[in-house]
Design an enzyme around this catalytic site. Structure first.
Site, PDB file in Angstrom:
ATOM      1  CE1 TYR A 161     -41.542  41.676  66.436  1.00 33.90           C
ATOM      2  CE2 TYR A 161     -41.386  43.614  65.036  1.00 33.90           C
ATOM      3  CZ  TYR A 161     -41.116  42.988  66.229  1.00 33.90           C
ATOM      4  OH  TYR A 161     -40.426  43.652  67.214  1.00 33.90           O
ATOM      5  CE  LYS A 176     -38.137  42.290  64.193  1.00 36.14           C
ATOM      6  NZ  LYS A 176     -37.934  43.141  65.353  1.00 36.14           N
ATOM      7  CD  GLU A 235     -32.871  42.652  72.961  1.00 40.45           C
ATOM      8  OE1 GLU A 235     -32.478  42.854  71.808  1.00 40.45           O
ATOM      9  OE2 GLU A 235     -33.540  41.638  73.276  1.00 40.45           O
ATOM     10  CG  LEU A 257     -34.057  40.485  67.412  1.00 39.81           C
ATOM     11  CD1 LEU A 257     -34.944  39.249  67.321  1.00 39.81           C
ATOM     12  CD2 LEU A 257     -34.794  41.697  66.862  1.00 39.81           C
TER      13      LEU A 257
HETATM   14  N1  PMP Z   1     -33.748  44.153  69.902  1.00 44.51           N
HETATM   15  C1  PMP Z   1     -35.089  44.175  69.969  1.00 44.51           C
HETATM   16  C2  PMP Z   1     -35.753  43.699  71.218  1.00 44.51           C
HETATM   17  C3  PMP Z   1     -35.839  44.665  68.894  1.00 44.51           C
HETATM   18  O1  PMP Z   1     -37.186  44.687  68.974  1.00 44.51           O
HETATM   19  C4  PMP Z   1     -35.173  45.163  67.740  1.00 44.51           C
HETATM   20  C5  PMP Z   1     -35.928  45.726  66.586  1.00 44.51           C
HETATM   21  N2  PMP Z   1     -37.040  45.038  66.241  1.00 44.51           N
HETATM   22  C6  PMP Z   1     -33.775  45.111  67.718  1.00 44.51           C
HETATM   23  C7  PMP Z   1     -33.090  44.598  68.816  1.00 44.51           C
HETATM   24  C8  PMP Z   1     -33.006  45.596  66.530  1.00 44.51           C
HETATM   25  O2  PMP Z   1     -33.088  44.708  65.450  1.00 44.51           O
HETATM   26  P1  PMP Z   1     -32.958  45.218  63.942  1.00 44.51           P
HETATM   27  O3  PMP Z   1     -31.651  45.922  63.848  1.00 44.51           O
HETATM   28  O4  PMP Z   1     -32.986  43.979  63.145  1.00 44.51           O
HETATM   29  O5  PMP Z   1     -34.111  46.130  63.696  1.00 44.51           O
END
Ligand code: PMP
Length: 287
Positions: free
Chosen positions: A33, A151, A183, A207
């Site tokens: 996603y 993701k 994270e 991620l």
């Molecule tokens: N880490 C994780 C585990 C996430 O789910 C997300 C957001 N989906 C992020 C980091 C941040 O990613 P982004 O800045 O691309 O939204």
């Protein structure tokens, strides 16, 4: 609410949108996603999200059912149809719906992927009052799988992490593996010491946040120092500031970790400044 959503090439009211019970997203979390935010009716960091989507699909040997140009058109059309000024577009692609349940991947020639997009209307996203106060986090063990750089829609543990935070009366959880923060449940994590921003380096453990990439670029342009390395909860509790980034929260200050207030318990200088720069600069290049 009756949103217009997008399912496999068709725009239709959410109440009429349907996916098969054999869909591998539903049966096996076999899907990926993206979430792209919308400010002023325009898409923030669209290219980054489209690039990461392609990478997630490639890593899982999943066919891409849509070109980048068509994907952009669909995002824009959903913004228009649902009159979104501030909010998010959620996109999910799964390995489709074979006729039965089987661990083996279906033949992509016979089983096309499923693609779904919908909007989330969030007026006031940029002016989120939480950014003025900052958020509180607890730490929890990171027991997710080893490919967090992809993701995927397997979000059960992050969801449990949010519930642990909620039960503890705080806003989110930072996950810890081998003594170091990976994270947040749905965001990347940072600490600040003086003029230095410290965040875990990219690897399969986290991620690769699209907001992370943009914020680090803006921080560098603003002459801030960046250190991409591991940090522990102990180090974080003694930092001057902390914050998270994600497409839906932008830059959000963290003011408490495991019950310990950072500094005087208010957001500090660096995180609010980065938030302002990120939102201003992203608006300028939104498409
Ligand atoms: N880490 C994780 C585990 C996430 O789910 C997300 C957001 N989906 C992020 C980091 C941040 O990613 P982004 O800045 O691309 O939204």
């Amino acid at each position: 609410m009756n949103r217009i959503v997008y399912v496999n090439g068709v725009y239709l009211p959410e109440s009429e949108a349907k996916v098969s019970i054999f869909d591998r997203g539903f049966l096996m979390a076999d899907g990926v996603y993206e979430v792209t935010s919308v400010l002023g009716g325009k898409l923030i960091d669209f290219d980054g999200h489209a690039f990461r989507l392609r990478r997630s699909l490639t890593e899982l040997e999943m066919a891409s059912p849509i070109s980048k140009n068509v994907l952009l058109e669909v995002h824009r059309e959903l913004v228009r149809l649902n009159e979104i000024d501030e909010g998010m577009i959620y996109l999910q692609i799964t390995r489709g719906a074979p006729n039965d349940r089987d661990f083996v991947f279906p033949d992509p020639q016979k089983t096309p992927s499923t693609i779904v997009l919908f909007t989330q209307n969030k007026p006031g996203l940029a002016n989120n009052p939480a950014a003025k106060k900052g958020i509180k986090v607890i730490s929890i063990e990171d027991i997710r799988w080893g490919r967090r750089d992809i993701k995927t829609v397997q979000l059960l543990y992050p969801s449990m992490g949010k519930m642990m935070a909620k039960k503890a009366g705080v806003d989110d959880a930072w996950m810890v593996q081998d003594g170091f923060v990976t994270e947040g449940t749905s965001n990347n994590a940072y600490i600040v010491k003086g003029n230095k921003i410290i965040t875990r380096a990219k690897s399969n453990d986290i991620l690769h946040g699209i907001t992370r990439a943009a914020v680090l670029r803006f921080a560098e342009e603003a002459q801030m120092e960046i250190e991409e390395r591991n940090f522990s909860i102990e180090e974080a509790r003694e930092a001057d500031e902390a914050f998270i980034t994600s497409a839906s929260t932008f830059v959000m200050p963290v003011v408490e970790i495991d019950g310990v207030m950072l500094g005087d318990g208010s957001p500090g200088n660096v995180a609010p400044r980065l938030r302002e720069i990120y939102i201003d600069e992203s608006r300028k290049i939104a498409i």
